[in-house]
Design a protein around this motif. Structure first.
Motif, short mmCIF file in Angstrom:
data_model
loop_
_atom_site.label_atom_id
_atom_site.label_comp_id
_atom_site.label_asym_id
_atom_site.label_seq_id
_atom_site.Cartn_x
_atom_site.Cartn_y
_atom_site.Cartn_z
N LEU A 218 1.45 7.12 -2.05
CA LEU A 218 0.68 6.86 -0.83
C LEU A 218 -0.59 6.07 -1.14
CD1 LEU A 218 1.13 10.26 1.03
CD2 LEU A 218 2.04 8.03 1.74
N LYS A 219 -1.25 6.41 -2.23
CA LYS A 219 -2.44 5.66 -2.64
C LYS A 219 -2.08 4.22 -3.00
CE LYS A 219 -5.20 9.50 -4.37
NZ LYS A 219 -5.77 10.15 -5.56
N ALA A 220 -0.93 4.05 -3.63
CA ALA A 220 -0.49 2.71 -4.02
C ALA A 220 -0.23 1.84 -2.78
CB ALA A 220 0.76 2.79 -4.88
N GLU B 178 -2.07 -4.66 1.70
CA GLU B 178 -2.99 -4.68 2.83
C GLU B 178 -2.36 -4.70 4.22
OE1 GLU B 178 -5.53 -7.93 1.89
OE2 GLU B 178 -6.18 -6.99 0.03
N SER B 179 -1.52 -5.65 4.49
CA SER B 179 -1.00 -5.77 5.86
C SER B 179 0.19 -4.85 6.13
CB SER B 179 -0.63 -7.22 6.15
OG SER B 179 0.29 -7.69 5.19
N TYR B 180 0.64 -4.10 5.14
CA TYR B 180 1.80 -3.22 5.32
C TYR B 180 1.50 -1.77 4.95
CZ TYR B 180 4.28 -7.64 5.55
OH TYR B 180 4.69 -8.89 5.91
N VAL B 181 0.24 -1.38 4.97
CA VAL B 181 -0.15 -0.03 4.55
C VAL B 181 0.60 1.04 5.34
CG1 VAL B 181 -2.07 1.60 4.41
CG2 VAL B 181 -2.40 -0.75 3.68
N LYS B 182 0.57 0.92 6.67
CA LYS B 182 1.20 1.95 7.51
C LYS B 182 2.71 2.01 7.26
CE LYS B 182 1.38 3.65 12.22
NZ LYS B 182 1.00 3.46 13.60
N LYS C 52 3.39 3.62 3.83
CA LYS C 52 3.18 5.07 3.84
C LYS C 52 4.30 5.78 4.59
CE LYS C 52 -1.74 5.11 2.97
NZ LYS C 52 -3.06 5.58 3.34
N THR C 53 4.78 5.17 5.66
CA THR C 53 5.90 5.74 6.40
C THR C 53 7.14 5.82 5.51
OG1 THR C 53 5.04 4.88 8.47
CG2 THR C 53 7.37 5.47 8.43
N MET C 54 7.38 4.74 4.76
CA MET C 54 8.55 4.71 3.86
C MET C 54 8.41 5.76 2.75
SD MET C 54 9.38 0.64 3.59
CE MET C 54 10.65 0.90 2.38
N VAL C 55 7.20 5.90 2.20
CA VAL C 55 7.00 6.89 1.14
C VAL C 55 7.28 8.29 1.68
CG1 VAL C 55 5.23 8.03 -0.28
CG2 VAL C 55 5.38 5.54 -0.23
N LEU C 56 6.76 8.59 2.86
CA LEU C 56 6.97 9.92 3.42
C LEU C 56 8.41 10.16 3.83
CD1 LEU C 56 3.70 10.26 5.53
CD2 LEU C 56 4.27 11.44 3.40
N GLU C 57 9.08 9.11 4.28
CA GLU C 57 10.46 9.25 4.72
C GLU C 57 11.43 9.30 3.55
OE1 GLU C 57 13.59 6.86 7.63
OE2 GLU C 57 11.44 6.61 7.91
#
Length: 194
Positions: free
Chosen positions: A136-138, A143-147, A150-155
């Protein structure tokens, strides 16, 4: 620490498991040790101690002698302090478990040991959370794809960790990467097919 004036009590913060506090402690301890080991700082400290001794008029010379004798030992000890050990001693860092690879020159044995260690870590829920937090930190780096990141990491993160564990349990990775010889059917005297 926080101080409650109305009740006159001091409460210690529970920080033993907080990795940020541990990291800060280690960084500050390293800086403090570096500062105290510098010759200029040592001379300043000795000067302050000598001035304090001068206020002890009947014992001034004995005090100066003690300072001059013992302070070099103090600085020597300070110089040998390891920030990580210090922070563990004051309970700002949890003790780290250090495992060592068995003394062996056999690359197959070393590989199998490493795979066992990775599997143990993958099965540990705390390690899984640490990995997800790092991912998530990575995401902040894109920059333009943070959200979206993070969604992909959590999913997908938990699924990937689970699959990695299953993969290491079912695939003889040490043979695949040629750290171990191919197991042959039959006896140990079987010869490889040319």
């Amino acid at each position: 620490m926080s101080h409650n004036d109305s009740e006159g009590e001091v409460k210690a913060l529970e920080v033993g498991g907080n990795e940020n506090v541990c990291t800060m402690c280690e960084e500050f301890a390293a800086e403090a040790i570096k500062y105290l080991v510098e010759n200029k700082t040592q001379l300043e400290i000795i000067d302050i101690l000598h001035k304090t001794c001068s206020q002890l008029v009947p014992l001034e010379q004995q005090c100066i002698t003690l300072v001059d004798y013992y302070v070099p030992f103090l600085f020597q000890e300070i110089g040998s302090v390891q920030p990580g050990e210090f922070c563990q001693t004051v309970n700002l860092c949890e003790p780290r478990v250090v495992t060592s690879v068995p003394l062996s020159e056999d690359k197959c044995e070393i590989c199998e040991y490493a795979v066992e260690e990775v599997l143990l870590k993958l099965k540990d829920p705390d390690t899984q959370l640490d990995i997800l937090e790092l991912l998530l930190k990575a995401c902040d780096a894109v920059e333009s794809y943070v959200k979206k990141c993070k969604t992909m990491v959590l999913e997908y993160g938990p699924l990937i960790l689970s699959n990695a564990e299953e993969f290491l349990e079912t695939v003889d990775i040490c043979t695949v990467i040629h750290a171990c010889d191919l197991p042959y059917a039959g006896s140990e005297q079987a010869t490889p097919i040319q």
